[in-house]
Design a protein around this motif. Structure first.
Motif, short mmCIF file in Angstrom:
data_model
loop_
_atom_site.label_atom_id
_atom_site.label_comp_id
_atom_site.label_asym_id
_atom_site.label_seq_id
_atom_site.Cartn_x
_atom_site.Cartn_y
_atom_site.Cartn_z
N UNK A 411 41.34 -0.23 -47.69
CA UNK A 411 42.69 -0.63 -48.04
C UNK A 411 43.14 -0.16 -49.42
N UNK A 412 42.21 0.28 -50.24
CA UNK A 412 42.59 0.67 -51.60
C UNK A 412 43.32 2.01 -51.65
N UNK A 413 43.27 2.79 -50.57
CA UNK A 413 43.87 4.12 -50.59
C UNK A 413 45.38 4.05 -50.83
N UNK A 414 46.03 2.99 -50.34
CA UNK A 414 47.49 2.88 -50.49
C UNK A 414 47.89 2.76 -51.96
N UNK A 415 47.17 1.92 -52.68
CA UNK A 415 47.48 1.74 -54.09
C UNK A 415 47.19 2.97 -54.91
N UNK A 416 46.11 3.69 -54.56
CA UNK A 416 45.77 4.90 -55.30
C UNK A 416 46.89 5.92 -55.22
N UNK A 417 47.43 6.11 -54.03
CA UNK A 417 48.51 7.08 -53.84
C UNK A 417 49.78 6.62 -54.56
N UNK A 437 59.40 9.10 -47.45
CA UNK A 437 58.93 8.47 -46.21
C UNK A 437 57.42 8.24 -46.19
N UNK A 438 56.66 9.15 -46.79
CA UNK A 438 55.21 8.97 -46.87
C UNK A 438 54.89 7.74 -47.70
N UNK A 439 55.55 7.61 -48.83
CA UNK A 439 55.30 6.48 -49.72
C UNK A 439 55.72 5.16 -49.07
N UNK A 440 56.86 5.18 -48.41
CA UNK A 440 57.32 3.97 -47.73
C UNK A 440 56.30 3.51 -46.71
N UNK A 441 55.75 4.44 -45.94
CA UNK A 441 54.74 4.10 -44.95
C UNK A 441 53.49 3.50 -45.60
N UNK A 442 53.09 4.03 -46.75
CA UNK A 442 51.89 3.51 -47.42
C UNK A 442 52.11 2.08 -47.90
N UNK A 443 53.29 1.81 -48.43
CA UNK A 443 53.60 0.45 -48.88
C UNK A 443 53.61 -0.51 -47.70
N UNK A 444 54.24 -0.10 -46.61
CA UNK A 444 54.31 -0.97 -45.44
C UNK A 444 52.93 -1.20 -44.84
N UNK A 445 52.09 -0.19 -44.86
CA UNK A 445 50.72 -0.36 -44.36
C UNK A 445 49.95 -1.35 -45.24
N UNK A 446 50.12 -1.23 -46.55
CA UNK A 446 49.45 -2.17 -47.46
C UNK A 446 49.90 -3.60 -47.19
N UNK A 450 46.68 -6.10 -46.15
CA UNK A 450 46.04 -6.59 -47.37
C UNK A 450 45.21 -7.85 -47.12
N UNK A 451 45.51 -8.59 -46.08
CA UNK A 451 44.75 -9.80 -45.78
C UNK A 451 43.50 -9.52 -44.95
N UNK A 452 43.31 -8.26 -44.54
CA UNK A 452 42.17 -7.92 -43.70
C UNK A 452 40.99 -7.41 -44.53
N UNK A 453 39.76 -7.61 -44.04
CA UNK A 453 38.59 -7.05 -44.75
C UNK A 453 38.51 -5.54 -44.55
N UNK A 454 37.76 -4.87 -45.41
CA UNK A 454 37.59 -3.43 -45.29
C UNK A 454 36.24 -3.03 -45.86
N UNK A 472 43.29 -5.75 -55.02
CA UNK A 472 43.93 -5.27 -56.24
C UNK A 472 44.76 -4.02 -55.97
N UNK A 473 44.18 -3.07 -55.22
CA UNK A 473 44.90 -1.82 -54.97
C UNK A 473 46.05 -2.01 -53.99
N UNK A 474 45.95 -3.01 -53.10
CA UNK A 474 47.11 -3.34 -52.26
C UNK A 474 48.23 -3.92 -53.12
N UNK A 475 47.86 -4.74 -54.12
CA UNK A 475 48.87 -5.22 -55.07
C UNK A 475 49.51 -4.06 -55.80
N UNK A 476 48.70 -3.09 -56.20
CA UNK A 476 49.24 -1.90 -56.87
C UNK A 476 50.23 -1.18 -55.97
N UNK A 477 49.88 -1.05 -54.69
CA UNK A 477 50.77 -0.37 -53.74
C UNK A 477 52.13 -1.07 -53.67
N UNK A 478 52.11 -2.41 -53.55
CA UNK A 478 53.36 -3.14 -53.45
C UNK A 478 54.14 -3.11 -54.76
N UNK A 479 53.44 -3.29 -55.89
CA UNK A 479 54.11 -3.31 -57.19
C UNK A 479 54.71 -1.95 -57.53
#
Length: 658
Positions: A411-417, A437-446, A450-454, A472-479
């Motif tokens: 799940x951290x890949x979304x925040x990294x991007x 559109x790529x970024x929008x998809x990453x935010x929506x995926x996060x 974010x509540x799931x294990x990985x 943390x990285x899902x928070x980064x993606x949303x923020x």
């Protein structure tokens, strides 16, 4: 990075190839200590050089590793992820190409020519002195009849697809030996040699082929074929220059004289120095380390697409003689994104532009998410296989090609991007429309996962967990997604995403902190994890927050070996593997940055100085260090380590300079 499943000088005479003064000079004390340390940590009876003994050559299409005895022991053509033609690094019988004095193997001095990725090696023999300059050459842009592999806007330079070696006797007499013994297809197929008629152009040329891979060996020294190897010996006298070169370019062209070979190196030197001069570096004793790390990172970029390889090697062990051996010749979203921190910090923005476009080109999963890694040309399937015929570095097996972690759930890949694009947008004040559109998809995926294990940032092959670093990285993606949306004037979207960021924040603070106020590895343990050092660096909490300070201090005191940081304790973490591992350099550099953030500036400075002394004598780093000896472990050189170095050194220098 550096994850489990990714599935080493004394002064020498100044070079005449592209010489300038004072561009980049390694601190002598650091060179001495790292050389002594790396040599002492290996058994003299081992046929393998220490990992830190290798120098790294690059033309931004492929790389080569050259040992101090003058042997090219790893090279893949035409690209970083192509099958190797020399692989003695992984099996002493898997092919090498040595140029040096006969029966003398230990050089008197070795260095990168300042400001370049060209390596100069100098030997003292009983009769004289010999110097060799090696480089994967880069020249002016040229069109190919069969087209180009470039998907990025071409620059004025491109790889020549040549490895050039210029030899000079600088005093006395020296008996030169050249031994080229390729083993193609990862050491499985001996090359078949044939003589090439050079006609009136002179010199000597032989072709090596196995029906799939072909290259040409040029030299102005008489050569002979001995089975699957080409051998040459020649007594050089003072002032004499010779050359040899390997070509896999279209038409297999190359230099025919030493003067032509030297011109190739001069053009390459000009390319590297011009590129380096575009950056901004502080006037500080540690400037050398910033410049060398920048050159290493640039050398690890794949110019045609903008991808960045984690390392140019496969299966160099994280544990001596162990199974933690992975193929890193691919582009991790996490690694490449964090690397943009370092490039932007030094004002090197072109590579960041290219990487952003590389991301926009990538084929995504059905839900719009990006994989955690791709091939350097955008390939999705990186199926892992084992090369049973290779014995491995110092017997560390298996030797792997491909990486089975490519389809892991992380799940951290979304925040990294998102973080890299947000940083890039602040620098450039622009987001390519086709990237939104790529970024929008990453935010929506996060938001969905974010509540799931990985598997977490370290790509553990155990059971999925609720890793704090992933939350943390899902928070980064949303923020960061919300901030980017706000910059585009999409206020409603920004509010919605920032609200989810708030939910994630509360969840981490409620479930990710143990009773003593320290951030844990995942929600079901109180074990420590070095990835939580990213909390202040990503601005999740202010550095003076009690929980941040407690976490940094706990990691410094409890997750270190002789002061160097582990990723986690392997006996406390289900990573699906057996055996211990070395301390991770990136984590130690993260600790430097975190200590600086929380105000422990003297401690940060001392740790950083220590880490810089552990560099190879050429200023390079692997993935890990054996704490007891300073021995480098893992694939080499490691992009993420050099990125973390830039970040840490920048923190310390800024603190010193107020």
């Amino acid at each position: 990075m550096n994850m489990p499943p990714r599935s080493a000088t004394s002064n020498s005479p100044a070079s005449k190839v592209g010489q300038t003064k004072g561009v980049e000079v390694a601190p002598p004390a650091a060179r001495k200590s790292s050389t002594e340390r790396s040599s002492a940590s290996f058994s003299p009876s081992s046929p393998f050089p220490p990992i830190a003994d290798y120098g790294f050559l690059s033309d931004c299409h492929t790389g080569a590793l050259v040992a101090s005895d003058g042997s090219i022991e790893w090279m893949c053509v035409p690209h970083f992820d192509s099958p190797s033609v020399f692989a003695a690094m992984l099996d002493r019988g898997a092919g090498s190409w040595r140029v040096g004095p006969y029966d003398v193997y230990v050089p008197a001095g070795r260095r990168y020519i300042p400001g370049t990725n060209l390596i100069e090696t100098t030997w003292m023999t009983p009769q004289g002195w010999l110097r060799v300059v090696d480089g994967l050459t880069i020249g002016e842009w040229h069109d190919n009849k069969e087209g180009s592999s470039h998907t990025r806007a071409p620059t004025d330079f491109d790889a020549d697809h040549l490895l050039v070696r210029v030899i000079e006797c600088i005093q006395g007499e020296v008996q030169l030996e050249m031994m080229c013994e390729p083993m193609l297809q990862y050491g499985s197929t001996p090359a078949k040699w044939s003589v090439v008629d050079t006609g009136s152009e002179g010199g000597y040329a032989f072709d090596a082929s196995d029906g799939r891979t072909e290259f040409r060996l040029y030299s102005d020294v008489r050569m002979g074929i001995e089975g699957n190897r080409v051998h040459a010996r020649h007594t050089m006298v003072e002032g004499e220059r010779r050359f040899c070169a390997i070509s896999w370019t279209e038409g297999l062209g190359g230099p025919r004289t030493a003067e032509q070979a030297e011109e190739y190196l001069n053009r390459t030197s000009h390319f590297w120095r011009s590129w380096l001069a575009d950056g901004t570096y502080p006037d500080h004793p540690w400037r050398y380390h910033l410049e060398r790390s920048a050159l290493a990172l640039k050398g690890l970029t794949f110019m045609p697409t903008g991808a960045l390889v984690a390392a140019p090697t496969t299966s160099l062990p994280e544990t001596p003689h162990g199974e933690r051996n992975w193929d890193y010749r691919y582009c991790w979203m996490r690694d490449a994104s964090f690397t943009l921190w370092g490039l932007h910090a030094l004002g090197l923005d072109w590579e960041a532009d290219d990487f952003i476009q590389y991301v926009a080109d990538l084929e995504r999963n059905e839900d719009g998410s990006l994989q955690i890694m791709y091939g350097i040309t955008g390939t999705r399937d990186l199926e892992e296989s084992v090369l049973e015929h290779l014995k491995g570095y110092e017997g560390a097996r298996p030797v792997r090609v491909g990486n089975g972690a490519y389809n892991q759930h992380q799940n951290d890949v979304f925040g990294a991007v998102l973080d890299s694009v947000y940083l890039h947008s602040k620098k450039r004040d622009h987001i390519p429309e086709r990237l939104w559109p790529v970024l929008t998809d990453q935010v929506q995926c996060a938001a969905k996962v974010w509540q799931e294990p990985d598997q977490g940032i370290w790509e553990a092959r155990g059971e999925p967990r609720h890793y704090v670093s992933s939350k943390l990285m899902c928070w980064v993606a949303m923020d960061r997604g919300a901030r980017l949306a706000e910059r585009r004037g999409e206020e409603e979207q920004a509010e919605k995403w920032q609200a989810v960021a708030g939910e994630i924040r509360e969840d981490i603070l409620q479930r990710g902190v143990d009773k003593r106020g320290v951030f844990r590895q995942h929600y079901d343990t109180d074990a420590l994890d070095a990835s939580t050092l990213l909390i202040p660096l990503l601005r999740f909490l202010p550095p003076d927050d009690e929980r941040v300070c407690a976490t940094v201090n706990a990691i410094r005191e409890e997750l270190t070996e002789q002061g160097l940081v582990l990723r986690y304790r392997t006996d406390e973490t289900d990573d699906g593997l057996s055996g211990a591992e070395g301390t991770f350099l990136i984590c130690s550099f993260w600790l430097v940055s975190a200590l600086s953030e929380i105000g422990e500036r003297r401690e940060a400075e001392h740790l950083c100085e220590r880490l810089l002394s552990y560099s190879s004598h050429l200023g390079l780093y692997g993935e890990e260090l054996e704490a007891s000896s300073g021995r480098h472990l893992g694939n080499y050189p490691q992009a993420f380590t050099h990125l973390a170095l830039i970040n840490a050194v920048t923190h310390v220098i800024e603190a010193q300079q107020g």
